[in-house]
Design an enzyme around this catalytic site. Sequence first.
Site, short mmCIF file in Angstrom:
data_model
loop_
_atom_site.label_atom_id
_atom_site.label_comp_id
_atom_site.label_asym_id
_atom_site.label_seq_id
_atom_site.Cartn_x
_atom_site.Cartn_y
_atom_site.Cartn_z
N THR A 119 0.82 -1.20 0.00
CA THR A 119 0.00 0.00 0.00
C THR A 119 0.86 1.26 0.00
O THR A 119 1.98 1.25 0.53
CB THR A 119 -0.90 0.02 1.25
OG1 THR A 119 -1.54 1.30 1.37
CG2 THR A 119 -0.10 -0.21 2.52
N TYR A 143 -1.94 0.23 10.33
CA TYR A 143 -2.15 -0.45 9.05
C TYR A 143 -0.93 -0.31 8.16
O TYR A 143 -0.38 -1.31 7.67
CB TYR A 143 -3.39 0.11 8.35
CG TYR A 143 -3.47 -0.27 6.89
CD1 TYR A 143 -3.59 -1.60 6.50
CD2 TYR A 143 -3.39 0.70 5.89
CE1 TYR A 143 -3.64 -1.95 5.16
CE2 TYR A 143 -3.44 0.35 4.55
CZ TYR A 143 -3.57 -0.97 4.18
OH TYR A 143 -3.60 -1.31 2.86
#
Length: 328
Positions: A119, A143
């Site tokens: 990501t 995250y």
Amino acid sequence: MTRPTILVTGGAGFIGSHACKALARAGYQPVVYDDLSNGLVEAVRWGPLVVGGLADPARLAALFDQYRPVAVLHFAAFIEAGLSVREPARFYQNNVAGTLSLLQAMAQAGCDRIVFSSTAAVYGDPLQTPIREDHVLQPVNPYGRSKLMVENILADQAAAKGLRVAVLRYFNASGADPEGELGENHQPETHLIPLVLQAALGHRPEIAIFGSDYDTPDGTCIRDYVHVADLADAHVLALRRLLADGDNLTANLGTGTGFSVAQVVAAVEQVTGLPVPVRRSDRRPGDPAILVADKGRAWTDLGWQPRFPDITDHIRHAAAWMRHRQAD
């Protein structure tokens, strides 16, 4: 001729299911491993589904023994950044410890190729845009940190054990299958385009725009939206690279073009012909003004070129999928 088997963890989810379709079209046999905590059984259409979690080594060992995959596409992860701040241990347990369990099962089975779903959150607040892969990595939430930890684990395994790795750092995944077979169905939904579409179609009362005073042309945040079908194509290219003994790779997946929140709202109104009720709100902590990818490495090293760089295509496909589900 027998098709090479590819294990797809999280293959019942949004991006993983689109990747399975792309794999099947490219001549591979996807086998989905998913605990269905976020995935949908009906999204698994191009190969068998094995229900299980990454924390189950016996289940993983049996899966590798039965199907003998030649490579793994690893999508299985928790992805909601805000939730990661409230429940960090869950994210580290699932995203990091789960990957370690997967890698152990791969090693025991002699499977040494993996494409990892990473990501742009590993970059944190960017120091410059467009963002290149050599940008400093400073994620601002658990995250992003969990994904960076996995990237480091994969790099260490590659150096120590010869693991073949492709790390793909997504920017904002959006859209839906252009042929209408798959789409986005997160619960709860956190992605902008489906949220704006839901407001336009009357499924929610309004869309909140967080911050109108950023240093951007219209004052709202700018993001790089990459179509989910294009993401799926990139995974097939990365897989082929690894199976052909190409070098390990870390690459951004983005179009190199940004669209603001206000532009997305306007595009939804244009595509649907419906007004979008908007509520202006304060900035959210940790939202950078601009996140846009430097696309060069994926284009050069993978030969990847997005088929759907226009945000209106993302919206058209997502709207068609949403209306199809509503009709059902």
